[in-house]
Design an enzyme around this catalytic site. Structure first.
Site, short mmCIF file in Angstrom:
data_model
loop_
_atom_site.label_atom_id
_atom_site.label_comp_id
_atom_site.label_asym_id
_atom_site.label_seq_id
_atom_site.Cartn_x
_atom_site.Cartn_y
_atom_site.Cartn_z
N SER A 125 0.82 -1.22 0.00
CA SER A 125 0.00 0.00 0.00
C SER A 125 0.85 1.26 0.00
CB SER A 125 -0.89 0.00 1.24
OG SER A 125 -0.07 0.00 2.41
N TYR A 148 11.54 2.16 -0.13
CA TYR A 148 10.75 0.92 -0.05
C TYR A 148 9.54 0.99 -0.99
CZ TYR A 148 7.49 -2.52 1.89
OH TYR A 148 6.59 -3.53 2.03
N VAL A 178 -0.14 -5.61 7.31
CA VAL A 178 -0.53 -6.95 7.74
C VAL A 178 0.00 -7.21 9.16
CG1 VAL A 178 -0.47 -9.38 7.11
CG2 VAL A 178 -0.36 -7.62 5.33
C1 UD2 Z 1 4.27 0.07 5.24
C2 UD2 Z 1 3.10 -0.26 4.32
C3 UD2 Z 1 2.66 -1.71 4.56
C4 UD2 Z 1 3.85 -2.68 4.42
C5 UD2 Z 1 4.94 -2.22 5.39
C6 UD2 Z 1 6.21 -3.05 5.29
C7 UD2 Z 1 1.93 1.91 4.23
C8 UD2 Z 1 0.67 2.62 4.52
N1 UD2 Z 1 1.97 0.60 4.63
O1 UD2 Z 1 3.82 0.01 6.56
O2 UD2 Z 1 1.64 -2.06 3.64
O3 UD2 Z 1 4.30 -2.69 3.09
O4 UD2 Z 1 5.32 -0.88 5.09
O5 UD2 Z 1 6.16 -4.10 6.15
O6 UD2 Z 1 2.85 2.43 3.64
N2 UD2 Z 1 4.89 3.72 14.32
C9 UD2 Z 1 4.87 4.26 15.59
N3 UD2 Z 1 5.61 3.65 16.57
C10 UD2 Z 1 6.36 2.56 16.34
C11 UD2 Z 1 6.39 2.00 15.03
C12 UD2 Z 1 5.64 2.61 14.05
O7 UD2 Z 1 4.22 5.27 15.85
O8 UD2 Z 1 7.01 2.06 17.27
C13 UD2 Z 1 4.04 4.33 13.28
C14 UD2 Z 1 4.78 4.64 12.00
O9 UD2 Z 1 5.40 5.90 12.07
C15 UD2 Z 1 3.63 4.59 10.99
C16 UD2 Z 1 2.68 3.51 11.58
O10 UD2 Z 1 3.06 3.38 12.94
O11 UD2 Z 1 2.96 5.83 10.94
C17 UD2 Z 1 2.81 2.17 10.93
O12 UD2 Z 1 4.19 1.83 10.84
P1 UD2 Z 1 4.68 0.37 10.41
O13 UD2 Z 1 6.17 0.41 10.38
O14 UD2 Z 1 4.01 -0.66 11.22
O15 UD2 Z 1 4.09 0.20 8.94
P2 UD2 Z 1 4.04 1.18 7.64
O16 UD2 Z 1 2.79 1.97 7.70
O17 UD2 Z 1 5.34 1.86 7.43
#
Ligand code: UD2
Length: 316
Positions: A125, A148, A178
């Protein structure tokens, strides 16, 4: 009966795909470099399916000779191997490029040469970036905000090119945040749900990057397994890109409130600077998956979160 190759099959999502394939009695081979994957995931998948641990090749999917060996005699490839983190790709774009682009190209070449019938790719996404329109439809323009996201974009475009040039059947399934059992909270780059559950169960405060108002379409892993396996057999979908998600939107603040409630935690979050490369909001339109795959979410977010917490606290 088909022969399946799952690249990244010792990882979180890959091992759930392996588990369901084994449950269905399919023949499975796994290729994984164990960078974020673990053999314990494969053993857990096999045990849950009541099957022996599948054939395992350890190494780098971007190694052409190894990719060729892995694809030999295979009908369907589920290409899950990746360096799966936005911030990790910001910190180390070269290694991320190797895993996400070189690796994808190598397995495409190997699949083409081995006469593979279909290759299904783990899209992301993140390729939608900050397009304001919501929910995200597959025909919206690419707006990658991180290496990424760009690498996942190039991956799906490479698939479509292999379909056009060489007639290899390919499908991209775009994943949306996921989560579920076996997602490893062991790195600062881990998925946020695994990190929040770990913090809450240890009585520690989680870190929220930004104001916590950012939203995600958190998707329980069983839904993704269902969507991907449907994409291995659905007719007439070669070259397609399809969102598979829950079609919900949960903010990080809401997520923490739910995790905290399930675990009876009392800590409050520490708020930090927003993360570079992060997108603000994410929610999938899943109409195309319904039409082409007959997909609908089978495990809602709240139920998925309960199962994940139960697993993490040893009751799963
Ligand atoms: C991205 C993709 C997802 C997948 C993943 C790779 C989007 C919307 N989603 O996930 O589909 O490809 O990359 O596995 O781009 N956060 C905190 N505290 C923490 C860790 C994270 O606040 O300790 C926040 C982070 O800044 C973000 C949200 O949580 O806003 C989700 O972060 P993530 O790393 O779980 O996943 P995301 O969205 O980068």
């Amino acid at each position: 009966m088909a022969r399946f190759l799952v690249t990244g099959g010792a990882g979180f999502i890959g091992s759930h795909l392996v588990e369901e394939l084994l449950r269905r009695g399919e023949t499975v081979r796994v290729l994984d470099n164990l960078s974020t994957g673990r053999l314990a995931n494969l053993e857990a998948a096999a045990a849950a399916a009541g099957a022996p641990v599948p054939e395992f090749l350890e190494g780098d999917v971007a190694d052409h000779a190894l990719a060729r060996r892995a694809a030999e005699g295979v009908d369907v490839v589920l290409h899950q191997a990746a360096m799966p983190s936005v911030p990790r790709s910001v910190a180390d774009p070269v290694s991320a490029n190797h895993a996400n682009i070189d690796g994808t190209l190598a397995i495409l070449v190997a699949a083409r040469d081995a006469g593979v019938k279909r290759l299904v790719f783990a899209g992301s996404s993140s390729v939608y970036g900050d397009a304001l329109e919501m929910p995200k439809r597959e025909d919206m323009p690419y707006k990658p905000l991180s290496p990424y996201a760009l690498q996942k974009q190039v991956g799906e475009q490479y698939l479509q090119m292999f379909t056009a040039l060489y007639g290899l059947e390919t499908v991209t399934i775009r994943y949306f945040n996921v989560f579920g059992p076996r997602q490893d909270p062991g790195s600062p780059y881990s998925g946020v749900i695994s990190l929040f559950v770990k913090a809450a169960s240890e009585g520690r405060a989680p870190t929220i990057y930004g104001d916590g108002g950012q939203t995600r379409d958190f998707t329980y892993v069983a839904n993704v397994v269902d969507g991907v396996l449907r994409a291995t057999t659905a007719p007439g979908i070669s070259g397609q890109i399809i969102n598979v998600a829950t079609n919900g939107r949960v903010s990080l603040n809401e997520l923490w409130a739910q995790v905290r409630g399930l675990l009876g935690a009392t800590t409050t979050p520490v708020y930090g600077e927003p993360r570079a490369g992060d997108i603000r909001d994410s929610q999938a339109d899943i109409t195309k998956a319904a039409t082409l795959l007959g997909y609908r979410p089978i495990v809602p977010f709240e139920e998925g979160l309960r199962r994940t917490v139960a697993w993490a606290t040893g009751r799963g």
